[in-house]
Write an enzyme that holds these catalytic residues in place. Sequence first.
Site, PDB file in Angstrom:
ATOM      1  N   GLY A   1       1.049  -1.205   0.070  1.00 43.50           N
ATOM      2  CA  GLY A   1       0.016   0.067  -0.103  1.00 43.50           C
ATOM      3  C   GLY A   1       1.353   1.724   0.395  1.00 43.50           C
TER       4      GLY A   1
ATOM      5  CG  HIS B   1       2.828   1.144  -5.391  1.00 43.59           C
ATOM      6  ND1 HIS B   1       3.283   1.632  -4.757  1.00 43.59           N
ATOM      7  CD2 HIS B   1       3.386  -0.189  -5.205  1.00 43.59           C
ATOM      8  CE1 HIS B   1       4.081   1.627  -3.528  1.00 43.59           C
ATOM      9  NE2 HIS B   1       4.126   0.346  -3.455  1.00 43.59           N
TER      10      HIS B   1
ATOM     11  CB  SER C   1       5.543   3.195   1.067  1.00 38.91           C
ATOM     12  OG  SER C   1       5.826   3.465  -0.578  1.00 38.91           O
TER      13      SER C   1
END
Length: 292
Positions: free
Chosen positions: A34, A40, A190
């Site tokens: 995530g 991504h 991230s």
Amino acid sequence: MSAVRVPIVVHDREALARERERADGPVAVVMTMGALHEGHAALLRQARARAATVITTIFVNPLQFGPNEDFDRYPRTLATDLELCAREDVDVVFAPSAAVMYPDGQPRTRVNPGPLGEILEGASRPGFFHGVLTVVLKLINLTRPDVVFFGEKDYQQVALVRQMVRDLDLDIEVVGVPTVREPDGLALSSRNRYLSGPERTTALALAAALRAGAAAGEGGAAAVEAAANAVLGDASGLQLDYAVVTAPDLGPAPESGEARLILAAKVGTTRLIDNGPVRLASRTGLPPFTGA
Ligand code: PAF
């Protein structure tokens, strides 16, 4: 303008199995933790171009975090992750809880990454790649992909996934996707969202070290490492972990030819990794010295 299609979001094994059963092939899977970003998105775009069905997994895997690492504060941003998945035309998002992934608690069985998992990140983060490969294998078994996409920013992770696929006869293709960078060179991650403004400026030293290392390739592996170390050593607030030249398959650096410069450092409390290609020409490859 075509309408944005909302992906089907599933949280448990049964719902995933139902979606997988009705999925058209080939099936591509992009595994993530995530906090999705344009790196991504690049993986998802390649997956979309290759497959009839794209499945993304979103799971912050406790097994790959050490006791003093950032598992608790790792960003969990499912709502915005789903927006990015919708934009990239993902079909199915599998976002399980830890209880779904590990119903019996800590798994007794783990994938052993072997010697390649003990160097670089594996040396600095003991057990890290056992955790990564265990969850990757579980997610492969649950999603049954034809092809999986991984970002080359995690260069050692891609190498280990390829090794596992070969060693365990998994009938899937592994595609490595080049690192996506900000215009100033910072590799997307991230964890970049942990960085303060001044720390982000300091973190640019990693990309600068890759450029300096690549420019020193004529001098061989030692010269590349020295050039990278000089840049990283000058960056105040940066704590270098390693700057190492390897072969493209992470074996010992060759005398000459294609190689990889692999970096890890901490900026403040944030651990960052990066890597890039270098072309080595050893000094011994130069014509012999004949004159006085
Ligand atoms: O690269 C990551 O985000 C993770 O290591 C992965 C592959 C999703 C496994 O948890």
